[in-house]
Design a protein around this motif. Structure first.
Motif, PDB file in Angstrom:
ATOM      1  N   ALA A 129      -6.655   2.514   1.034  1.00  0.00           N
ATOM      2  CA  ALA A 129      -6.720   2.397  -0.426  1.00  0.00           C
ATOM      3  C   ALA A 129      -7.809   3.293  -1.015  1.00  0.00           C
ATOM      4  O   ALA A 129      -8.066   3.253  -2.214  1.00  0.00           O
ATOM      5  CB  ALA A 129      -6.973   0.939  -0.812  1.00  0.00           C
ATOM      6  N   ASP A 161      -7.022  -1.220   5.796  1.00  0.00           N
ATOM      7  CA  ASP A 161      -6.406  -1.290   4.471  1.00  0.00           C
ATOM      8  C   ASP A 161      -7.338  -0.717   3.402  1.00  0.00           C
ATOM      9  O   ASP A 161      -6.880  -0.055   2.468  1.00  0.00           O
ATOM     10  CB  ASP A 161      -6.021  -2.739   4.144  1.00  0.00           C
ATOM     11  CG  ASP A 161      -4.823  -3.214   4.962  1.00  0.00           C
ATOM     12  OD1 ASP A 161      -3.997  -2.353   5.372  1.00  0.00           O
ATOM     13  OD2 ASP A 161      -4.706  -4.431   5.201  1.00  0.00           O
ATOM     14  N   MET A 180       0.861  -1.201   0.000  1.00  0.00           N
ATOM     15  CA  MET A 180       0.000   0.000   0.000  1.00  0.00           C
ATOM     16  C   MET A 180       0.893   1.245   0.000  1.00  0.00           C
ATOM     17  O   MET A 180       1.495   1.583   1.013  1.00  0.00           O
ATOM     18  CB  MET A 180      -0.858  -0.014   1.259  1.00  0.00           C
ATOM     19  CG  MET A 180      -2.029   0.932   1.209  1.00  0.00           C
ATOM     20  SD  MET A 180      -3.202   0.465  -0.071  1.00  0.00           S
ATOM     21  CE  MET A 180      -3.194  -1.322   0.079  1.00  0.00           C
ATOM     22  N   HIS A 234      -5.648  -2.732  -4.567  1.00  0.00           N
ATOM     23  CA  HIS A 234      -4.901  -1.881  -5.490  1.00  0.00           C
ATOM     24  C   HIS A 234      -5.693  -1.564  -6.752  1.00  0.00           C
ATOM     25  O   HIS A 234      -5.373  -0.632  -7.482  1.00  0.00           O
ATOM     26  CB  HIS A 234      -3.580  -2.570  -5.901  1.00  0.00           C
ATOM     27  CG  HIS A 234      -2.523  -2.474  -4.835  1.00  0.00           C
ATOM     28  ND1 HIS A 234      -2.158  -3.548  -4.055  1.00  0.00           N
ATOM     29  CD2 HIS A 234      -1.773  -1.432  -4.406  1.00  0.00           C
ATOM     30  CE1 HIS A 234      -1.218  -3.167  -3.207  1.00  0.00           C
ATOM     31  NE2 HIS A 234      -0.961  -1.881  -3.394  1.00  0.00           N
ATOM     32  N   SER A 257      -1.114   4.833  -4.163  1.00  0.00           N
ATOM     33  CA  SER A 257      -2.249   3.952  -4.443  1.00  0.00           C
ATOM     34  C   SER A 257      -3.532   4.461  -3.813  1.00  0.00           C
ATOM     35  O   SER A 257      -4.611   3.950  -4.064  1.00  0.00           O
ATOM     36  CB  SER A 257      -1.956   2.537  -3.950  1.00  0.00           C
ATOM     37  OG  SER A 257      -2.076   2.479  -2.540  1.00  0.00           O
ATOM     38  N   ILE A 258      -3.399   5.432  -2.955  1.00  0.00           N
ATOM     39  CA  ILE A 258      -4.609   5.927  -2.292  1.00  0.00           C
ATOM     40  C   ILE A 258      -5.426   6.759  -3.270  1.00  0.00           C
ATOM     41  O   ILE A 258      -4.917   7.640  -3.936  1.00  0.00           O
ATOM     42  CB  ILE A 258      -4.252   6.754  -1.049  1.00  0.00           C
ATOM     43  CG1 ILE A 258      -3.536   5.860  -0.038  1.00  0.00           C
ATOM     44  CG2 ILE A 258      -5.487   7.412  -0.442  1.00  0.00           C
ATOM     45  CD1 ILE A 258      -2.999   6.594   1.163  1.00  0.00           C
TER      46      ILE A 258
END
Lengths: 454, 454
Positions: free
Chosen positions: A132, A128, A1, A106, A5-6
């Protein structure tokens, strides 16, 4: 992460305001205007509960199930079959390791994720998801330890991404009708509430390794479905390990985290007899599991005091033979409702000193959401309440808005587990709740089920 | 009260063995052989409750009411009228001062005294009776403070004279049937019990000064009957001020002081709203009593842990509109009974996961005492349970034997009041019970209602 990727879409930055205490009411209901695109949902955990949710999601025209993740390939196979039978094409699968779900997160084209995994995975997966940039819908309880409660809150505040605890009982028809009565002041000023999870789970905690319920006394590696992971909590923990079905509705009645707050609790555990007895009764003294030392008291009684002066009794009762009950009681200065005898007493309405059936009240105060969606909900199975919890999650995403049950709810409700363990270990000593809102409960306003939207 | 005034008949010296842990079972049932003489009973306190007892005593052929004491001359007049109407001659009266009852206790020809006075007089009068060598039958609760609990126990042990707490609910028909079920093991090993005093007393705490129930918001000097003394406990105390109707039966189910013991409790009080609201609703904000600050929380929830590992929830709920209930729940490893819905669930007897009406069980397990005396009891009014508590008191005297409810019961049950106050004042901190038996609970055997005698 990685940070890159956010998902940094505008709504995420905007919803971060929610983490700073703005309520749904002060929030533009739809930030991007009408949006006909389908909400793209992924699921982690496709066991019995995950497939319940999958079934509801597949029925919706406004949802596209886009990916599924589980370490159990059989569960994925059964899920793909459901997807195919609903007339849709197979979806991407993520499996092969405990962390395969991270690869799924992802993926860019996911708006929200429904998490229905064993308890110890709930928080880390929800965290998580938020990291994301995906709305996290997490099954109950949302956290196992106090640190995990904070993980939910802190991650929500850092990312601005909503997390919703998928507490279906908040949407039970009678529970919502009572919410209407509470809001209209029928009970007067609330004083004392009761709730619990009183459910004989012995055939859930033990089975024969091939069927989900009963037929044997196996658990852990030799158990199937919930028995493979849930039972270990009864061996190692002594506290209310499953508080949210009861406390969720009560928290809405009392506006917890929204003008009110849990202050402290005391918990008392009985001796632990039921699970050992069950093993011996079913399989004899010589079965190896007859040697297992279960730490979980048969009945756990927790009493919570709120800062506004109400008390709440919460029970956990899963090791004894008994009919199912969530044991609700809602009492105020004008009267009370008892779930056990489906009865109500309202001063100047009911005959003096006499219980009255709650039936007419339930009809009169039926919640607008149930009036609008009741038929659809009931045809979806599970008594209808699962429909509404998924509906709320999907609509929140569609509206790019905070979820009606949020990180602070998830934290405060789930915190009962570690706090009750601590109280019991200390001989029922009172333990204070952390203020997960960092004081913002004083300004936050109620948002749950205010109208017929979600 | 001088030592010489103490009745030193043989039975007193013998019964002092009871104070040393001998049970009724090891006790000669009739020390003096058959005795046709009538049991001579005096009464202190001839208000509504005292006259209930008087009425029962007057019906008995084995009892002679010999004296009455009250500071209220009207109460004495009404009592003498009852005595006269029962065909008996007027009895000696003791009145004129708060301590006039002491003169009565000097009378030689009294075997036992029934005390039905305001709470603050219970212990001192019971102590004075024991010191005078008279069996003391004391209304509930038997004590107001921990010191008073010890007064009962220590005086009993010093004098060897029995004191019986007149807890009528121990003799309620369903309560006794459940006792039989508990003793036969129907519920398996007990784990969790609930009880309480859930009774809307607003019209007891307030009246118009001339009628006993309601019609106004007066209390204390301006109140009548119980309102003249009971209400002050709601002003000054915050705890379970009336625990014994619930805890008495539960203590018998759990053999408290006879192989088991209360270990500790936690208590939690809600805000205090009901009594103030009642005054305002009835008489407006301007009534002087609208300024009274009631300390008693509307609902008090106490959780007791026993040394044998059971938990007990005790509620006190007297300030809110609600139907009457003692809220019993008796649960063990085989099933449970709930008073609220009059239902039972016994594994392998009841249909799985379904409540069953308790009716057939109540009939099947009807207690031998009720089988024998039920008709007589019911015709005596008050649902019959008052008959049995007076019957047990009288028969104990007749047999010169210990009373089935004794000083240790009176102390342990009544101690809930001061201990719950202490817990609430300390933010629900756990408070340990004194061991009033000084360790003898380990050897003492159950004696309550073992057969159909009393």
């Amino acid at each position: 992460m990685t940070p890159s990727s956010i998902n940094r879409r505008k709504f995420i930055k905007t919803t971060s305001a929610a983490g700073l205490g703005l309520s749904l009411m002060s929030y533009p209901s739809i930030l991007f205007g009408k949006d006909d695109r389908k909400v793209k949902i992924a699921l982690i955990g496709l066991g019995l509960r995950g497939r319940d949710h999958l079934s509801l999601l597949l029925r919706r025209n406004d949802v596209e199930v886009v990916a599924i993740s589980d370490i159990d390939r059989e569960a994925l196979k059964l899920s793909q079959k459901m997807i195919s039978e609903s007339g849709k094409s197979a979806v991407k699968e993520f499996t092969g390791s405990d962390t395969a779900y991270l690869d799924m997160l992802h993926e860019k084209d996911i708006d929200g994720v429904v998490i229905s995994t064993p308890w110890l995975w709930h928080t880390r997966m929800a965290v998580d998801c938020m990291k994301a940039g995906k709305y996290a819908g997490v099954e109950v309880s949302a956290a196992n330890t106090l640190e995990e409660c904070w993980d939910l809150v802190n991650t929500h505040e850092e990312t601005g991404v909503p997390v919703m605890i998928l507490e279906n009982v908040c949407y039970r028809r009678d529970v919502m009708a009572i919410l209407q009565m509470v809001r209209e002041g029928l009970f007067g000023e609330l004083t004392h509430l009761e709730c619990g999870y009183e459910h004989d789970l012995r055939e859930v905690k033990f089975n024969n390794g091939t069927q989900p319920y009963g037929g044997g006394v196996e658990f852990g590696d030799k158990g199937f479905s919930e028995a493979s992971w849930r039972t270990e909590h009864s061996i190692h923990r002594n506290g209310d390990i499953y508080p949210t079905h009861g406390i969720g509705p009560v928290a809405e009645y009392l506006n917890i985290n929204r003008g009110n707050r849990f202050d402290y609790l005391t918990s008392t555990a009985t001796k632990a007899k039921g699970l050992h007895k069950y093993i011996v009764d079913q399989a004899g003294e010589d079965h190896p599991n007859a040697k297992v030392n279960f730490k979980l008291g048969d009945i756990i009684t927790t009493v919570i005091k709120t800062v506004n002066g109400e008390s709440i009794t919460v029970q956990h009762d899963t090791n004894s033979p008994r009919p199912y009950s969530l044991g609700f009681r809602v009492q105020g200065t004008n009267g009370l409702w008892m779930n056990l005898n489906d009865s109500i007493y309202i001063e100047h309405k009911s005959k003096p000193h006499r219980w009255e059936s709650d039936k007419a009240y339930m009809e009169k105060y039926d919640h607008p959401l149930w009036k609008k969606y009741g038929k659809e909900a009931e045809s979806a199975g599970h008594g209808g309440m699962d429909f509404f919890v998924i509906h709320a999650f999907v609509e929140s995403i569609k509206n790019q808005a905070p979820t009606p049950l949020d990180a602070y709810d998830a934290a405060a409700w789930s915190a009962i587990t570690p706090l009750s363990e601590q109280s019991i270990a200390g001989g029922s000593e009172p333990i204070f709740f952390p203020d997960f809102t960092r004081g913002r409960w004083m300004k936050r306003k109620p948002v749950f089920a205010l109208d017929d939207s979600y």
